[in-house]
Design a protein around this motif. Structure first.
Motif, PDB file in Angstrom:
ATOM      1  N   ARG A  63     -10.437 -63.747  15.514  1.00 48.04           N
ATOM      2  CA  ARG A  63      -9.847 -62.849  16.493  1.00 48.04           C
ATOM      3  C   ARG A  63      -8.827 -61.997  15.751  1.00 48.04           C
ATOM      4  NH1 ARG A  63      -5.723 -64.109  21.489  1.00 48.04           N
ATOM      5  NH2 ARG A  63      -5.394 -61.927  22.075  1.00 48.04           N
ATOM      6  N   GLY A  83     -13.176 -55.113  21.394  1.00 51.94           N
ATOM      7  CA  GLY A  83     -14.216 -55.878  22.063  1.00 51.94           C
ATOM      8  C   GLY A  83     -14.740 -57.010  21.210  1.00 51.94           C
ATOM      9  N   PRO A  84     -15.720 -57.738  21.723  1.00 50.07           N
ATOM     10  CA  PRO A  84     -16.283 -58.860  20.968  1.00 50.07           C
ATOM     11  C   PRO A  84     -17.063 -58.378  19.759  1.00 50.07           C
ATOM     12  CG  PRO A  84     -17.521 -58.482  22.993  1.00 50.07           C
ATOM     13  CD  PRO A  84     -16.329 -57.582  23.053  1.00 50.07           C
ATOM     14  N   THR A  85     -17.103 -59.221  18.738  1.00 47.80           N
ATOM     15  CA  THR A  85     -17.881 -58.914  17.543  1.00 47.80           C
ATOM     16  C   THR A  85     -19.183 -59.702  17.576  1.00 47.80           C
ATOM     17  OG1 THR A  85     -16.880 -60.689  16.232  1.00 47.80           O
ATOM     18  CG2 THR A  85     -15.755 -58.559  16.245  1.00 47.80           C
ATOM     19  N   SER A  87     -20.268 -61.700  15.512  1.00 54.03           N
ATOM     20  CA  SER A  87     -20.139 -63.023  14.906  1.00 54.03           C
ATOM     21  C   SER A  87     -19.398 -64.011  15.799  1.00 54.03           C
ATOM     22  CB  SER A  87     -19.411 -62.899  13.567  1.00 54.03           C
ATOM     23  OG  SER A  87     -18.097 -62.375  13.763  1.00 54.03           O
ATOM     24  N   GLY A  88     -19.101 -63.619  17.034  1.00 51.10           N
ATOM     25  CA  GLY A  88     -18.399 -64.507  17.949  1.00 51.10           C
ATOM     26  C   GLY A  88     -16.897 -64.333  17.947  1.00 51.10           C
ATOM     27  N   GLY A  89     -16.399 -63.387  17.203  1.00 52.85           N
ATOM     28  CA  GLY A  89     -14.978 -63.096  17.192  1.00 52.85           C
ATOM     29  C   GLY A  89     -14.635 -61.999  18.184  1.00 52.85           C
ATOM     30  N   ARG A  90     -13.449 -61.437  17.997  1.00 52.18           N
ATOM     31  CA  ARG A  90     -13.006 -60.373  18.897  1.00 52.18           C
ATOM     32  C   ARG A  90     -11.992 -59.491  18.183  1.00 52.18           C
ATOM     33  NH1 ARG A  90     -13.575 -59.239  24.096  1.00 52.18           N
ATOM     34  NH2 ARG A  90     -12.029 -57.885  25.074  1.00 52.18           N
ATOM     35  N   ASP A  92      -8.938 -56.799  19.171  1.00 54.02           N
ATOM     36  CA  ASP A  92      -8.129 -56.177  20.207  1.00 54.02           C
ATOM     37  C   ASP A  92      -6.950 -55.457  19.553  1.00 54.02           C
ATOM     38  OD1 ASP A  92      -6.384 -58.259  19.557  1.00 54.02           O
ATOM     39  OD2 ASP A  92      -6.894 -59.429  21.326  1.00 54.02           O
TER      40      ASP A  92
END
Length: 287
Positions: A63, A83-85, A87-90, A92
């Motif tokens: 994140r 927003g979300p990536t 790879s499951g990250g984010r 902001d």
């Protein structure tokens, strides 16, 4: 007189390829994530966010929060990169000022690219930022080291002329906006970090007419343009005179205009096993 620049994301991004190159070099020197990563990364002075997105791709699943004090830059960053990536990250973004920001949670990585030169006394914040890292976490930054180059000295000399002095006195930064590499190394190692500090001078070959001026309209000239924003005629006059000086200092060739640009890099790792000094870690006299 202190002026907080008003930023133009579109102008800044006009030279995004050249501006992004040092960030790639910084990322290439980052060590592996700490043993027990939190997945939290801060990008301090994120600007329009394109490099924040690159940082998120470099650390999949993290994140990443881009922090900046420019509403204009943050609006562009949120529009294009929040927003979300995959790879499951984010990714902001949040409003914050590097002059006062302190980590409110443990971070694996705090990065700052070409932003700390705008923060007077930024080396005094290193202790707090290192304390905000997880064991084995990293503080990494890059700053311009070219404040004695013609692009800056000519601007300062022009602003110091009697006809501009009252309006532009104290607006521009001087050579002490950043430390020399050896001083950064000393400050970081004195705080117990495992530090790697180096410098690189890029020879950017810029196309087009007056490309050095165009580059500086997105960065170094912003305080002048902000201070003269209420007088467009004066801003145009200053910009035109500065352009003429730049044409002599950076002559156009048949292949483009060569713009040498020195940059200073630092990667400081907090030891995984705590062995930091217990002495007073505030800025030492003469450092």
């Amino acid at each position: 007189m202190t002026v907080r620049p008003t930023w133009d994301p579109a102008q800044y991004l006009r030279h995004a390829d050249h501006r992004s190159r040092p960030f790639g070099e910084l990322l290439a020197r980052l060590p592996e994530p700490p043993p027990r990563p939190t997945g939290r990364i801060a990008d301090l002075g994120c600007g329009p966010g394109h490099l924040t997105a690159l940082l998120a791709a470099h650390r999949p699943g993290s994140r990443v929060t881009g922090l900046d004090n420019s509403p204009e830059m943050l609006a562009r960053a949120r529009r294009d990169h929040a927003g979300p990536t995959g790879s499951g990250g984010r990714v902001d973004f949040a409003l914050a000022d590097a002059r006062t920001w302190t980590p409110q949670e443990p971070y694996d990585l705090i990065v700052s690219n070409a932003a700390l030169q705008w923060v007077p006394g930024h080396a005094d914040a290193f202790a707090g930022w290192l304390d905000g890292l997880t064991p084995g976490g990293v503080l990494a930054f890059q700053v311009p080291g070219n404040f004695d180059a013609p692009s800056h000295t000519l601007m300062r000399d022009l602003a110091a002329e009697p006809r501009w002095r009252d309006r532009l006195g104290g607006v521009l930064r001087h050579a002490d906006a950043v430390l020399e590499p050896a001083a950064y190394l000393d400050r970081l190692t004195s705080l117990g970090a495992e530090a790697d500090v180096w410098e690189t001078t890029y020879l950017h070959l810029l196309p087009g007419e007056d490309p050095v001026l165009d580059w500086l309209k997105g960065t170094g000239l912003r305080p002048v343009l902000t201070a003269l924003a209420d007088d467009p005629a004066a801003a145009d006059t200053f910009t035109r005179e500065y352009r003429d000086l730049l044409r002599t200092a950076y002559p156009r060739t048949g292949h483009g205009t060569v713009f040498p640009f020195r940059r200073i890099f630092a990667v400081a790792r907090r030891p995984a096993a705590e062995r930091r000094p217990t002495a007073d870690r505030r800025r030492r006299p003469g450092s």
